[in-house]
Design a protein around this motif. Structure first.
Motif, mmCIF file in Angstrom:
data_model
loop_
_atom_site.group_PDB
_atom_site.id
_atom_site.type_symbol
_atom_site.label_atom_id
_atom_site.label_comp_id
_atom_site.label_asym_id
_atom_site.label_seq_id
_atom_site.Cartn_x
_atom_site.Cartn_y
_atom_site.Cartn_z
ATOM 1 N N GLU A 7 -24.726 -10.287 30.222
ATOM 2 C CA GLU A 7 -24.737 -8.512 31.483
ATOM 3 C C GLU A 7 -23.530 -8.326 31.904
ATOM 4 N N GLU A 55 -24.252 -3.041 33.420
ATOM 5 C CA GLU A 55 -25.938 -3.538 33.913
ATOM 6 C C GLU A 55 -25.609 -3.045 35.285
ATOM 7 N N TRP A 56 -24.912 -3.588 35.824
ATOM 8 C CA TRP A 56 -24.356 -4.180 37.594
ATOM 9 C C TRP A 56 -23.803 -3.595 37.366
ATOM 10 N N TYR A 100 -28.550 -2.164 39.439
ATOM 11 C CA TYR A 100 -29.528 -3.152 38.213
ATOM 12 C C TYR A 100 -29.602 -1.650 37.503
ATOM 13 N N VAL A 110 -28.873 -11.515 41.151
ATOM 14 C CA VAL A 110 -28.898 -11.787 40.077
ATOM 15 C C VAL A 110 -29.935 -12.887 39.661
ATOM 16 N N HIS A 137 -33.547 -11.212 39.456
ATOM 17 C CA HIS A 137 -33.908 -10.815 38.123
ATOM 18 C C HIS A 137 -33.825 -11.379 37.385
#
Length: 168
Positions: free
Chosen positions: A20, A95-96, A122, A159, A162
């Motif tokens: 990601e 994504e982030w 996110y 991070v 998740h």
């Protein structure tokens, strides 16, 4: 400048493991987060880039803030940081994302306080959004460094959290 190497290594490792990417929109931290990401191992594989925008006009132009809302709060609010985070992710297709806004020096607009709003998003959703406050005698460079390290610590937690959620 010294960076928290272990923290940077862990963020790098987890983002690469997930395949990601991340992008950053900064104001109060003035590029400190972007500099930290450039120091991470294999940064080119997950860090797509960022923008440092200080003025109202640049934040509106590049981060798609609503002019009237941003002007009313001098571009400093929790909601402004959230919009910045969501829009920088769209801008860089990541994504982030992380965004910061606030004051590293006590000024009239901040009621002579030093604080920052930050947001971590996110996949387009706000997962962490808060305010960091510092003593008004804190030097600007120390405030910016503290904001950067605090936000990196929060990102590391998010991070990791998740990652665990996805792998269970």
């Amino acid at each position: 400048m010294e960076f928290p190497k272990i923290l940077l290594d862990k963020i790098s490792y987890n983002l690469r493991q997930r395949n990601e990417s991340i992008s950053i929109a900064e104001s109060v931290t003035s590029g400190f987060l972007q500099l930290a990401f450039s120091q991470m191992p294999n940064a080119e594989s997950f860090y797509k880039g960022g923008i440092t925008a200080y003025t109202l006009e640049e934040k509106v132009r590049h981060l798609n803030l609503d002019y009237d809302e941003a002007k009313a709060v001098n571009c400093v609010s929790r909601h402004i940081s959230e919009v910045m985070a969501q829009n920088v992710a769209l801008l860089f297709d990541t994504e982030w994302s992380i965004a910061t806004t606030g004051y590293a020096t006590p000024v009239e607009e901040s009621n002579n306080e030093i604080f920052a709003y930050y947001c971590i998003a996110y996949r387009g959703k706000i997962i962490r959004s808060d305010r960091i406050e510092l003593h008004p005698m804190t030097k600007a460079l120390d405030a910016q460094k503290y904001f950067m390290e605090y936000i990196l610590g929060c990102l590391r937690c998010e991070v990791k959290r998740h990652l665990e959620y996805i792998t269970i």
